[in-house]
Design a protein around this motif. Structure first.
Motif, PDB file in Angstrom:
ATOM      1  N   SER A   1     -51.309  32.949   5.689  1.00 44.42           N
ATOM      2  CA  SER A   1     -52.776  33.481   5.986  1.00 44.42           C
ATOM      3  C   SER A   1     -53.036  34.178   4.704  1.00 44.42           C
ATOM      4  O   SER A   1     -54.151  34.185   4.410  1.00 44.42           O
ATOM      5  CB  SER A   1     -52.769  34.290   7.016  1.00 44.42           C
ATOM      6  OG  SER A   1     -52.087  35.523   7.117  1.00 44.42           O
ATOM      7  N   ALA A   2     -52.136  35.044   4.044  1.00 47.57           N
ATOM      8  CA  ALA A   2     -52.518  35.706   2.760  1.00 47.57           C
ATOM      9  C   ALA A   2     -52.814  34.907   1.770  1.00 47.57           C
ATOM     10  O   ALA A   2     -53.834  34.748   0.919  1.00 47.57           O
ATOM     11  CB  ALA A   2     -51.325  36.573   2.353  1.00 47.57           C
ATOM     12  N   ASP A   3     -52.140  33.843   1.367  1.00 45.68           N
ATOM     13  CA  ASP A   3     -52.361  32.851   0.450  1.00 45.68           C
ATOM     14  C   ASP A   3     -53.732  31.916   0.753  1.00 45.68           C
ATOM     15  O   ASP A   3     -54.406  31.887  -0.200  1.00 45.68           O
ATOM     16  CB  ASP A   3     -51.262  31.575   0.672  1.00 45.68           C
ATOM     17  CG  ASP A   3     -49.880  32.171  -0.093  1.00 45.68           C
ATOM     18  OD1 ASP A   3     -50.043  33.203  -0.888  1.00 45.68           O
ATOM     19  OD2 ASP A   3     -48.785  31.269   0.113  1.00 45.68           O
ATOM     20  N   SER A   4     -54.009  31.734   1.903  1.00 42.11           N
ATOM     21  CA  SER A   4     -55.381  31.152   2.154  1.00 42.11           C
ATOM     22  C   SER A   4     -56.428  32.127   1.896  1.00 42.11           C
ATOM     23  O   SER A   4     -57.423  31.632   1.563  1.00 42.11           O
ATOM     24  CB  SER A   4     -55.317  30.497   3.622  1.00 42.11           C
ATOM     25  OG  SER A   4     -55.350  31.684   4.544  1.00 42.11           O
ATOM     26  N   ALA A   5     -56.217  33.297   2.133  1.00 44.60           N
ATOM     27  CA  ALA A   5     -57.221  34.295   1.897  1.00 44.60           C
ATOM     28  C   ALA A   5     -57.490  34.425   0.474  1.00 44.60           C
ATOM     29  O   ALA A   5     -58.746  34.620  -0.232  1.00 44.60           O
ATOM     30  CB  ALA A   5     -57.081  35.759   2.518  1.00 44.60           C
ATOM     31  N   ASP A   6     -56.451  34.395  -0.413  1.00 45.95           N
ATOM     32  CA  ASP A   6     -56.660  34.455  -1.897  1.00 45.95           C
ATOM     33  C   ASP A   6     -57.333  33.085  -2.350  1.00 45.95           C
ATOM     34  O   ASP A   6     -58.089  33.182  -3.175  1.00 45.95           O
ATOM     35  CB  ASP A   6     -55.003  34.529  -2.547  1.00 45.95           C
ATOM     36  CG  ASP A   6     -54.583  35.839  -2.616  1.00 45.95           C
ATOM     37  OD1 ASP A   6     -55.200  37.000  -2.093  1.00 45.95           O
ATOM     38  OD2 ASP A   6     -53.222  35.928  -2.606  1.00 45.95           O
ATOM     39  N   SER A   7     -57.147  32.006  -1.897  1.00 41.41           N
ATOM     40  CA  SER A   7     -57.650  30.677  -2.530  1.00 41.41           C
ATOM     41  C   SER A   7     -59.006  30.714  -1.847  1.00 41.41           C
ATOM     42  O   SER A   7     -59.774  30.302  -2.583  1.00 41.41           O
ATOM     43  CB  SER A   7     -56.884  29.679  -1.868  1.00 41.41           C
ATOM     44  OG  SER A   7     -56.828  29.692  -0.372  1.00 41.41           O
ATOM     45  N   ALA A   8     -59.325  31.359  -0.636  1.00 42.19           N
ATOM     46  CA  ALA A   8     -60.723  31.543  -0.451  1.00 42.19           C
ATOM     47  C   ALA A   8     -61.626  32.475  -1.194  1.00 42.19           C
ATOM     48  O   ALA A   8     -62.640  32.129  -1.491  1.00 42.19           O
ATOM     49  CB  ALA A   8     -60.943  32.046   0.887  1.00 42.19           C
ATOM     50  N   ASP A   9     -60.883  33.488  -1.693  1.00 43.54           N
ATOM     51  CA  ASP A   9     -61.652  34.401  -2.732  1.00 43.54           C
ATOM     52  C   ASP A   9     -61.854  33.572  -3.913  1.00 43.54           C
ATOM     53  O   ASP A   9     -63.161  33.689  -4.554  1.00 43.54           O
ATOM     54  CB  ASP A   9     -60.742  35.579  -3.238  1.00 43.54           C
ATOM     55  CG  ASP A   9     -60.713  36.542  -1.809  1.00 43.54           C
ATOM     56  OD1 ASP A   9     -61.468  36.561  -0.923  1.00 43.54           O
ATOM     57  OD2 ASP A   9     -59.898  37.477  -1.597  1.00 43.54           O
ATOM     58  N   SER A  10     -60.772  32.752  -4.725  1.00 41.42           N
ATOM     59  CA  SER A  10     -61.058  32.283  -5.714  1.00 41.42           C
ATOM     60  C   SER A  10     -62.192  30.975  -5.621  1.00 41.42           C
ATOM     61  O   SER A  10     -62.710  30.652  -6.439  1.00 41.42           O
ATOM     62  CB  SER A  10     -59.895  31.676  -6.164  1.00 41.42           C
ATOM     63  OG  SER A  10     -59.283  30.924  -5.370  1.00 41.42           O
ATOM     64  N   ALA A  11     -62.293  30.504  -4.238  1.00 36.82           N
ATOM     65  CA  ALA A  11     -63.232  29.281  -4.208  1.00 36.82           C
ATOM     66  C   ALA A  11     -64.775  29.937  -4.423  1.00 36.82           C
ATOM     67  O   ALA A  11     -65.583  29.130  -4.593  1.00 36.82           O
ATOM     68  CB  ALA A  11     -63.256  28.827  -2.690  1.00 36.82           C
ATOM     69  N   VAL A  12     -64.879  31.057  -4.122  1.00 35.87           N
ATOM     70  CA  VAL A  12     -66.291  31.476  -4.344  1.00 35.87           C
ATOM     71  C   VAL A  12     -66.476  32.100  -5.914  1.00 35.87           C
ATOM     72  O   VAL A  12     -65.638  32.998  -6.268  1.00 35.87           O
ATOM     73  CB  VAL A  12     -66.508  32.993  -3.436  1.00 35.87           C
ATOM     74  CG1 VAL A  12     -67.756  33.708  -3.644  1.00 35.87           C
ATOM     75  CG2 VAL A  12     -66.188  32.666  -1.867  1.00 35.87           C
ATOM     76  N   PRO A  13     -67.379  31.454  -6.642  1.00 39.65           N
ATOM     77  CA  PRO A  13     -67.491  31.844  -7.990  1.00 39.65           C
ATOM     78  C   PRO A  13     -68.078  33.103  -8.137  1.00 39.65           C
ATOM     79  O   PRO A  13     -68.556  33.722  -7.192  1.00 39.65           O
ATOM     80  CB  PRO A  13     -68.355  30.910  -8.372  1.00 39.65           C
ATOM     81  CG  PRO A  13     -69.043  30.274  -7.388  1.00 39.65           C
ATOM     82  CD  PRO A  13     -68.272  30.409  -6.101  1.00 39.65           C
ATOM     83  N   LEU A  14     -67.718  33.864  -9.306  1.00 41.83           N
ATOM     84  CA  LEU A  14     -68.418  35.024  -9.854  1.00 41.83           C
ATOM     85  C   LEU A  14     -69.989  34.845  -9.579  1.00 41.83           C
ATOM     86  O   LEU A  14     -70.358  33.886  -9.958  1.00 41.83           O
ATOM     87  CB  LEU A  14     -68.028  35.506 -10.945  1.00 41.83           C
ATOM     88  CG  LEU A  14     -66.386  35.909 -11.182  1.00 41.83           C
ATOM     89  CD1 LEU A  14     -66.357  36.364 -12.694  1.00 41.83           C
ATOM     90  CD2 LEU A  14     -66.209  37.300 -10.544  1.00 41.83           C
ATOM     91  N   SER A  15     -70.650  35.943  -9.202  1.00 45.53           N
ATOM     92  CA  SER A  15     -71.990  35.882  -9.285  1.00 45.53           C
ATOM     93  C   SER A  15     -72.717  35.857 -10.613  1.00 45.53           C
ATOM     94  O   SER A  15     -71.928  36.252 -11.499  1.00 45.53           O
ATOM     95  CB  SER A  15     -72.742  36.869  -8.524  1.00 45.53           C
ATOM     96  OG  SER A  15     -72.370  38.315  -9.190  1.00 45.53           O
ATOM     97  N   ASP A  16     -73.904  35.460 -10.765  1.00 43.30           N
ATOM     98  CA  ASP A  16     -74.571  35.766 -12.150  1.00 43.30           C
ATOM     99  C   ASP A  16     -74.504  37.106 -12.686  1.00 43.30           C
ATOM    100  O   ASP A  16     -74.203  37.351 -13.935  1.00 43.30           O
ATOM    101  CB  ASP A  16     -76.068  35.284 -12.299  1.00 43.30           C
ATOM    102  CG  ASP A  16     -76.046  33.747 -11.765  1.00 43.30           C
ATOM    103  OD1 ASP A  16     -75.083  33.171 -12.139  1.00 43.30           O
ATOM    104  OD2 ASP A  16     -77.272  33.478 -11.429  1.00 43.30           O
ATOM    105  N   ARG A  17     -74.645  38.078 -11.802  1.00 39.61           N
ATOM    106  CA  ARG A  17     -74.662  39.404 -12.293  1.00 39.61           C
ATOM    107  C   ARG A  17     -73.259  39.729 -12.540  1.00 39.61           C
ATOM    108  O   ARG A  17     -72.963  40.483 -13.933  1.00 39.61           O
ATOM    109  CB  ARG A  17     -74.919  40.189 -11.138  1.00 39.61           C
ATOM    110  CG  ARG A  17     -74.823  41.825 -11.462  1.00 39.61           C
ATOM    111  CD  ARG A  17     -75.357  42.856 -10.489  1.00 39.61           C
ATOM    112  NE  ARG A  17     -76.800  42.932 -10.714  1.00 39.61           N
ATOM    113  CZ  ARG A  17     -77.428  43.886  -9.989  1.00 39.61           C
ATOM    114  NH1 ARG A  17     -77.033  44.336  -8.935  1.00 39.61           N
ATOM    115  NH2 ARG A  17     -78.811  44.039 -10.346  1.00 39.61           N
ATOM    116  N   GLU A  18     -72.112  39.476 -11.979  1.00 42.12           N
ATOM    117  CA  GLU A  18     -70.982  39.670 -12.331  1.00 42.12           C
ATOM    118  C   GLU A  18     -70.367  39.137 -13.638  1.00 42.12           C
ATOM    119  O   GLU A  18     -69.741  39.809 -14.434  1.00 42.12           O
ATOM    120  CB  GLU A  18     -69.853  39.192 -11.268  1.00 42.12           C
ATOM    121  CG  GLU A  18     -69.980  40.233  -9.924  1.00 42.12           C
ATOM    122  CD  GLU A  18     -69.152  39.153  -8.751  1.00 42.12           C
ATOM    123  OE1 GLU A  18     -68.809  40.121  -7.915  1.00 42.12           O
ATOM    124  OE2 GLU A  18     -69.161  38.136  -8.717  1.00 42.12           O
TER     125      GLU A  18
END
Length: 92
Positions: free
Chosen positions: A8-25
């Motif tokens: 579940s920790a791995d899936s949370a990490d991969s979910a975070d990387s699936a969301v790209p950085l915003s334009d502002r970031e």
């Protein structure tokens, strides 16, 4: 209550990387890559280019330094800033 499994920790990490950085970031990281000729130039650029106060910029930047997506997007800048942050913490 049970501790989360490694899966579940791995899936949370991969979910975070699936969301790209915003334009502002991405803009914050790009601004931080630049060099600045003198005092005030960076703060002026922050206000003019990003439309935010320098205090908010540094809050966003500090959060980005702990974001794995930022490290993946710009490892040179993020690692350099992490070293600077750690050196400052060590002096306190």
């Amino acid at each position: 209550m049970t501790a989360p499994s490694a899966d579940s920790a791995d899936s949370a990490d991969s979910a975070d990387s699936a969301v790209p950085l915003s334009d502002r970031e991405r803009a914050v990281l790009a601004l931080e890559r630049r060099s600045w000729p003198g005092p005030g130039a960076k703060e002026r650029a922050i206000r003019e280019e990003l439309g935010i106060a320098p205090v908010r910029y540094y809050q966003l930047l500090n959060a980005l330094l702990d974001d794995r997506r930022a490290l993946e997007a710009d490892p040179v800048t993020v690692n350099r800033l992490r070293r600077v942050r750690e050196a400052r913490r060590g002096r306190r």
